[in-house]
Scaffold this motif. Structure first.
Motif, PDB file in Angstrom:
ATOM      1  N   GLU A 231       0.819  -1.219   0.000  1.00  0.00           N
ATOM      2  CA  GLU A 231       0.000   0.000   0.000  1.00  0.00           C
ATOM      3  C   GLU A 231       0.849   1.263   0.000  1.00  0.00           C
ATOM      4  O   GLU A 231       0.688   2.133  -0.848  1.00  0.00           O
ATOM      5  CB  GLU A 231      -0.919   0.003   1.220  1.00  0.00           C
ATOM      6  N   PRO A 262       1.421  -3.004   4.118  1.00  0.00           N
ATOM      7  CA  PRO A 262       0.116  -2.523   4.593  1.00  0.00           C
ATOM      8  C   PRO A 262       0.301  -1.427   5.641  1.00  0.00           C
ATOM      9  O   PRO A 262       1.096  -1.594   6.564  1.00  0.00           O
ATOM     10  CB  PRO A 262      -0.530  -3.773   5.200  1.00  0.00           C
ATOM     11  N   ALA A 264      -1.423  -0.663   8.038  1.00  0.00           N
ATOM     12  CA  ALA A 264      -1.750  -1.171   9.374  1.00  0.00           C
ATOM     13  C   ALA A 264      -0.525  -1.729  10.101  1.00  0.00           C
ATOM     14  O   ALA A 264      -0.518  -1.794  11.335  1.00  0.00           O
ATOM     15  CB  ALA A 264      -2.826  -2.254   9.277  1.00  0.00           C
ATOM     16  N   TRP A 325     -12.121   1.482   4.174  1.00  0.00           N
ATOM     17  CA  TRP A 325     -10.675   1.223   4.270  1.00  0.00           C
ATOM     18  C   TRP A 325     -10.147   1.548   5.662  1.00  0.00           C
ATOM     19  O   TRP A 325      -9.336   0.805   6.232  1.00  0.00           O
ATOM     20  CB  TRP A 325      -9.925   2.038   3.199  1.00  0.00           C
ATOM     21  N   THR A 329      -8.414  -1.049   8.088  1.00  0.00           N
ATOM     22  CA  THR A 329      -7.051  -0.763   8.537  1.00  0.00           C
ATOM     23  C   THR A 329      -6.956  -0.793  10.061  1.00  0.00           C
ATOM     24  O   THR A 329      -5.986  -1.307  10.621  1.00  0.00           O
ATOM     25  CB  THR A 329      -6.590   0.599   7.971  1.00  0.00           C
TER      26      THR A 329
END
Lengths: 383, 383
Positions: A231, A262, A264, A325, A329
């Protein structure tokens, strides 16, 4: 230095720097000598577990010099690519575009000696130290959230054309460090591996975790997510020992795990360490109230991302999708936080927030943290 | 040739090949001359919409020569990177390792002329043609599923170490083609864009789709997924016009969109075109029964992936997780299929399966397909 593998690695580095070598190195490079003037003192920082890190003070100023050697500094038998500091340099320069207040200035990477010279963060302290000593500031957590949001926006398809994003993903590949992180986080703690500690308490916890099928399924899911989602340009190792604070100012150091991944991941790792620090404080200073740093991080993150949202590149990313999203996340970040808490308890390397407690307190906190970690990992929420 | 942008692009190619040029080109290269012998005939294939494609027949054998020019062959005002054929060559060579029966042999890429020489698939026909004429074979669909599964296993973290996977992701980056695909699939159909058709029927459908907030949220989600997930080396444009069949044998051509992406992308695009072909046949040959190609693809895919599963690299990818991943991949593939059906109906480029129908039938099928597409996209299931 009798390990032949290590000997052959050494040959790949032009010079293994010691404090005297650092002084000569800086003096011989005009762009660095300009920053510090005449070198007065070179200090070896103990904080760098992976790389050698030196503080250089001169009559005009100071800088930090970091050198990557082909092994881990504190584990010399563990071979590791020297290109990690090149990745850190790329990370620093990329983040400087939109996060200049959150990274030290880079004075450049030297691909002969595998060194990175950068600004010394005078007046800052490690966030870990500040938290341990009870200096708990919501503003720092908000700032960390803001920092992650800027990268989430500017390096992802939020703020980049598809073509530019795909090019940056390729350019910032960090394969050897990806492998190491995946080994340490997803494999070693959950499989029989000689690198796991033989401490009976850790062994007991590990066995408990490994017997839980739902935990193992989530670990596999997170492993796949970490390995395949690209991402945004992450810091990649955003614990409280790689963040420095001064009041409400926040800066990151140690970007050798920087990679596209990611969003996250950065949030989750940070949350795990904020939660650990909080639990440790609760035991050592019971009754002291403190702001909720997890919520403060999330507020900083979402506020900053929403502020940038109108400038996104693709009109087909809708408002409704942004909310979905963010929700996904947050859930994923809590799961990553649970995983990181588990790793710090049952994996390679001691958990300082726990080992620095008295034995009795340690036992009580550990059971509590273990339960919290498993819940966060499975459910994607803290409570 | 009066467009100055195009003139400057032409300068980047050493020679724009025509049939005579192709004959000279092959004769001058011993590794190609060895395959065909003395060139007898050069045919221009009309199938290549993006690149120039030639069939070269000699007294000893035949080959196909593909040349990338810095624009789209059938849309000369649309500039496009010449490096796309290099990506196709990388794709062919990568897939050959585990899918040798499913790709034409590569005779090599020439980065001066941006040409790729490869095996001519004698005895094969386009799957689209076969389906249109009612030659509907479940074995071909099973074979296509097997083919996608092999890539899903061997190029992803199923079958590759983290380090090797990260390196391949970087090496196979295809930024310009990513941008083009994202423009065409995710943006143009859903935004006001001069490249959209002004056909009143298409305009009506487009307006209907754009008014549906739930559709737009899913489109954004799929855009993000396509742009950020790097699971396996995809074909990237796996419709029935880029698959050739001979009985139960299946081979893919036209890999210029090859990239790392979500495995569901290849499955979903294929499913959309299989469904379109089926609907078209239902109208033209009502009452004829045929096997369910979507199910056959899925069975081929899951059987092959499960057969490879015991050889996976990471023990921490558990059986329970595989089932969860398969379920998620199926749902995502159905959503991508819905999106592809929408694009073929309301986006750039005519939908041949529809335009080749009589006007009355076209209207009826289109309403039906539109409803199906929206349902698949929103719900992640066909019914």
């Amino acid at each position: 230095m009798s390990d032949p593998k290590r000997e052959s690695h050494v040959a790949a580095v032009s010079e293994v720097l010691d404090p005297e070598g650092v002084a000569r190195y800086v003096a011989a490079r005009s762009h660095l000598a300009r920053v510090v003037g005449t070198v007065i003192e070179v200090e070896t920082f103990g904080e760098g577990k992976i790389n050698a890190v030196f503080g250089v003070r001169g009559d005009r100023g100071s800088l930090v010099l970091k050198q990557a050697l082909p092994w881990i500094r504190v584990l010399p038998n563990w071979a590791l690519t020297v290109h990690r500091v090149e990745r850190e340099a790329w990370f620093l320069e990329s983040w400087a575009d939109f996060n200049a207040a959150h990274v030290p200035k880079s004075y450049g990477y030297d691909d002969g000696a595998h060194t990175l010279a950068m600004e010394e963060l005078t007046g800052y302290e490690l966030w870990r130290t500040a938290l341990h000593e009870g200096r708990v500031s919501a503003a720092a957590a908000t700032g960390a959230g803001t920092m992650v949001a800027r990268s989430a926006f500017h390096t992802s398809p939020f703020g980049r054309d598809a073509e530019a994003h795909a090019r940056d993903v390729a350019r910032s590949a960090n394969p050897a460090m990806d492998q190491m992180m995946q080994d340490v986080v997803f494999d070693i703690p959950f499989t029989v591996d000689a690198r796991n500690s033989t401490d009976p308490q850790l062994t007991r916890w590990r066995e408990k975790v490994r017997a839980d099928e739902a935990v193992l399924t989530r670990v596999a899911e997170l492993r796949w997510c970490y390995g395949t989602r690209r991402e945004a340009l992450l810091h990649g190792d955003l614990h409280t020992g790689s963040v420095m604070v001064a009041g409400d100012q926040v800066r990151v150091i140690d970007g050798e795990f920087a990679r596209y991944g990611p969003v996250a991941w950065d949030l989750g790792e940070l949350w795990a360490h904020l939660v650990l620090a909080r639990r440790s404080l609760d035991v050592r200073r019971p009754g002291e109230s403190a702001p909720d740093l997890v919520s403060a991080t999330w507020a900083g993150f979402t506020d900053e991302l929403r502020a940038h949202w109108p400038e996104r590149r693709a009109a087909s990313l809708t408002d409704g999708w942004l909310e979905a999203w963010l929700e996904e996340t947050r859930t994923l970040a809590v799961r990553f936080a649970g995983l990181e808490l588990l790793r710090r308890m049952i994996g390679v390397g001691a958990c300082e927030q726990l080992t620095m407690l008295e034995p009795d307190a340690r036992e009580a906190v550990a059971d509590d943290v273990l339960a919290l970690a498993v819940h966060a990992l499975k459910e994607g929420q803290w409570t």
